[in-house]
Design an enzyme around this catalytic site. Structure first.
Site, PDB file in Angstrom:
ATOM      1  N   HIS A 159     -13.219 -10.499  -9.333  1.00  0.00           N
ATOM      2  CA  HIS A 159     -14.119  -9.604  -8.511  1.00  0.00           C
ATOM      3  C   HIS A 159     -14.460 -10.396  -7.458  1.00  0.00           C
ATOM      4  O   HIS A 159     -15.295 -11.211  -7.351  1.00  0.00           O
ATOM      5  CB  HIS A 159     -15.095  -9.144  -9.440  1.00  0.00           C
ATOM      6  CG  HIS A 159     -16.109  -8.312  -8.759  1.00  0.00           C
ATOM      7  ND1 HIS A 159     -17.489  -8.050  -8.938  1.00  0.00           N
ATOM      8  CD2 HIS A 159     -15.831  -7.297  -7.712  1.00  0.00           C
ATOM      9  CE1 HIS A 159     -18.007  -7.327  -8.249  1.00  0.00           C
ATOM     10  NE2 HIS A 159     -16.966  -6.921  -7.445  1.00  0.00           N
ATOM     11  N   ASP A 210       1.083  -1.074   0.048  1.00  0.00           N
ATOM     12  CA  ASP A 210      -0.024   0.101   0.071  1.00  0.00           C
ATOM     13  C   ASP A 210       0.900   1.286   0.085  1.00  0.00           C
ATOM     14  O   ASP A 210       2.192   1.056  -0.083  1.00  0.00           O
ATOM     15  CB  ASP A 210      -0.971   0.019   1.129  1.00  0.00           C
ATOM     16  CG  ASP A 210      -2.236   0.864   0.791  1.00  0.00           C
ATOM     17  OD1 ASP A 210      -2.182   2.032   0.520  1.00  0.00           O
ATOM     18  OD2 ASP A 210      -3.297   0.338   0.891  1.00  0.00           O
TER      19      ASP A 210
END
Ligand code: NAI
Length: 684
Positions: A441, A338
């Site tokens: 997804h 991140d």
């Protein structure tokens, strides 16, 4: 050890020097042992010939590495057309297991891996049960999940063995127990490591200890005084999860136990009659259909020899953090990136909580933590077989990230995006190898939602798509291949239904009534509470993407709530107020007619969109669409999925209702052209 052996199609026997017969089940042409009519007949003959040989004892075991017996052959349920045929199948199983139960010499079931349904019923017909001590050994009677209950003596034999309360809990929830748990409640007599299994079985035969008896309280729970009271408590508990109108099986089982416990003969008779009735009921038929849908999804990617090891996840937010920990839980080496270390820290904490919950043993929890590496510099990209991107839902930001990532990735590494709404073609623009991009997804929460949409863009290479399917199975999720159209499949079908709920609410219909209409239909949660749970900002975003493609209107009320910072459960306020994470629902009731109208308004929008997705071939078949909606949203499983529901209700009646609603509520109810082909298929 074998002094004498005898081999049939599905069973073989060995007789050892102590004159103990070892009866091996190894179903021909199948990796799993299940009971078909043919296998039951052969078992019956084997038992007759064993009894005639007067052995010292009998040990029943499986030669399949994956387990003991998975239960009845569910395929054969689908061939049953009448109650009489069902009764024949049930009585056949009962008579074979009764033969085993009345052996005068000691009998042992030697259990490893899964032992479910008919497998447990066979084990219960033995005098003793020995289970392997490992996490992979699971015993249970999960028949209620198929809309039936045990019918081969399961309830008649389990209730006296472990007491009514424990037995009924196991059968009503359908949950499974590991060997040690099964020992604790008295379902098995011995739990031993693999290497001691045979010795434990042999000793039980040679020593023949008294068969286990339940304690006083467990015995009392079966008494005629306790049963009516306990049955009432059980009914109330079941009603919280499974309303009687939709799920009759658990209620039938409670009645059988209440009326016949302590009378094995009557209970066997009642079990068989009841299952014969239930199995032809639409609920059981549909749940059996759903079982096969799940098998179909599980089969996807099975042929692939793809063996990825390293996964790199970019974005440690709600989704990325949980995807990374799930992959580490399933054994992958994972690095998590991140923008800064402090963005990764909360995901690591959540991962620890997940590992603790799932793995329990400190050593295994530590090993899983060691597999998950915080990596804010993205060093893991270079070694990753799969890079999963789960950063902000912004096409330009994602493309920017891909420009950085691609040159550092291995040539054959897959780039998977968790985007919930951006067509892959838009994202692939920045790549020099667009064939490597595929959508994975996931749904929120990752650890709970089984489905993953595998999204194929126009340029996704077939091999990459196949690998994505295989990877999804390797992390024990169910893959659904879909095309890269806006909203993909699940959100696209769900969104009109959610927006109709918002419209109803802005018309002044109480939110709890809207939710009740949906849960009465069989949805696990009403649409208003679902929107609050997903987050109204996320709903709005997906609705905007879909609206721009489908020329739909977004209810102003949704935009207003988001503008006011009422984002749903996470902000303590959305459509509902939340106290301690629970929605505060006013007690407003509606007439049956009102609830029916609400339910039709919600469901017709969902069904119309489902028809549209089939017509546009967003998914490969009606069945895949049904599977996606059941495992991605919890769509009422006992109805078998949206397309199955349309076919069983009759497309003509539904289309007539759509027409009525078009004149009453507007264009959004215009029937999709896809309904025409449904009529043709039905011959309407
Ligand atoms: P989030 O806002 O919780 O997390 C996104 C994370 O990405 C943040 O921690 C942010 O710092 C990080 N990030 C942003 N740009 C980055 C960059 N260039 N490099 C590294 N890290 C970066 O978002 P959430 O909800 O986890 O969503 C992520 C993706 O998953 C989105 O594409 C969303 O549409 C999709 N998605 C979300 C679902 C949900 O229910 N939240 C469900 C399914 C998909």
């Amino acid at each position: 050890m074998s002094a004498m052996s005898d081999t049939g199609t599905h069973f073989r026997t060995e007789t050892d020097s102590d004159n103990i017969v070892w009866l091996h089940f190894d179903k021909a042409g199948s990796g799993t042992n299940t009971f078909s009519t043919e296998a039951l007949h052969e078992l019956d003959q084997q038992l007759q010939s064993i009894a005639a040989r007067c052995p010292r004892g009998l040990v029943f075991l499986s030669d399949k590495p994956n387990g003991f017996i998975a239960g009845a052959d569910i395929e054969s349920f689908t061939r049953i057309e009448t109650e009489a045929q069902a009764l024949d199948f049930l009585q056949l199983g009962q008579s074979v297991f009764n033969r085993l139960a009345t052996f005068t010499v000691p009998t042992v079931a030697l259990i490893h891996g899964f032992c479910l349904g008919g497998g447990t019923e066979l084990a219960l017909a033995c005098r003793y049960r020995v289970a392997r001590d490992d996490p992979g050994t699971r015993l249970g009677l999960p028949e209620v999940r198929l809309g039936i209950h045990p019918g081969w003596g399961g309830s008649a034999r389990l209730t006296p063995l472990v007491g009514g309360l424990k037995a009924m809990d196991l059968m009503l929830t359908g949950r499974t127990l590991a060997g040690r748990q099964a020992k604790r409640i008295g379902l098995v007599d011995r739990v031993v490591p693999e290497r001691h299994l045979r010795t434990a079985a042999r000793r039980l035969i040679l020593e023949a200890p008294a068969a286990a008896r339940p304690g006083l309280i467990d015995r009392l729970s079966n008494s005629s005084i306790a049963r009516p009271l306990l049955a009432e408590v059980m009914r109330r508990q079941v009603a919280k999860r499974a309303p009687r109108a939709h799920y009759p099986a658990p209620y039938a089982l409670i009645d059988i136990w209440r009326n016949h416990a302590n009378d094995t003969g009557a209970m066997l008779e009642a079990e068989a009659q009841s299952v014969a009735r239930l199995i032809n009921d639409p609920t059981a038929r549909n749940l059996i259909h759903v079982f096969f849908l799940q098998e179909q999804l599980k089969g996807l990617g099975r042929d692939s020899d793809y063996k990825p090891k390293f996964v790199h996840v970019v974005g440690a937010g709600t989704m990325g953090g949980d995807i990374a920990s799930w992959c580490a839980l399933r054994g992958f080496q994972v690095s998590l990136q991140d923008q800064a270390p402090e963005r990764i820290a909360p995901a690591m904490q959540r991962a620890h909580a997940l590992f603790k919950r799932k793995l329990k043993k400190p050593r295994e929890i530590q090993a899983a933590m060691d597999r998950l590496l915080p990596d804010h510099k993205g060093i893991g990209v270079a070694r990753a077989d799969i890079v999963i991107e789960a950063i902000f839902e912004d096409a330009e930001v994602k493309r920017g990230l891909y420009r950085e990532l691609e040159p550092r990735m291995k040539n054959d590494a897959i780039l998977a995006t968790n985007t919930s709404s951006i067509p892959l073609e838009e994202l692939a623009e920045s790549l020099s190898r667009p064939g490597q991009l595929v959508g994975l997804h996931f749904f929120n929460p990752v650890a709970k939602m089984q489905l993953v949409e595998v999204v194929n863009g126009a340029s996704t290479a077939a091999e990459v798509s196949a690998r994505a399917l295989a990877f999804t199975r390797q992390i024990d999720r169910l893959p659904l291949p879909v095309t890269s159209t806006p909203g993909f499949m699940v959100n696209r079908i769900l969104m009109p239904y959610l927006m109709e709920a918002v419209t109803l609410e802005s018309e002044g219909v109480a939110a709890n009534l809207i939710d009740q209409a949906a849960t009465d239909f069989g949805m696990p949660m009403g649409p208003v509470e679902l929107a609050d749970t997903v987050g109204l900002d996320i709903c709005l975003h997906v609705a905007q993407v879909l609206a721009s493609h489908f020329n739909a209107k977004i209810p102003e009320r949704l935009q207003q709530l988001v503008a006011d910072g009422r984002l749903g459960r996470k902000s303590g306020r959305g459509f509902y107020e939340y106290r301690k994470g629970k929605a505060v629902k006013p007690k407003i009731s509606g007439s049956d007619a009102q609830l029916e109208e609400i339910s039709d308004r919600l469901m017709l929008r969902l069904l119309n969109e489902a028809v549209s997705c089939v017509r546009e071939q967003v998914v490969g078949s009606d069945d895949l669409l049904d599977a996606g909606m059941i495992f991605g949203t919890g769509f009422a499983p006992f109805r078998g999925g949206p397309m199955h529901y349309i076919r069983s209700t009759g497309p003509a009646a539904l289309q007539a209702r759509l027409q009525q609603f078009t004149s009453r509520y507007g264009e959004r109810y215009t029937a999709d052209p896809g309904w025409e082909s449904l009529f043709n298929a039905q011959g309407d």
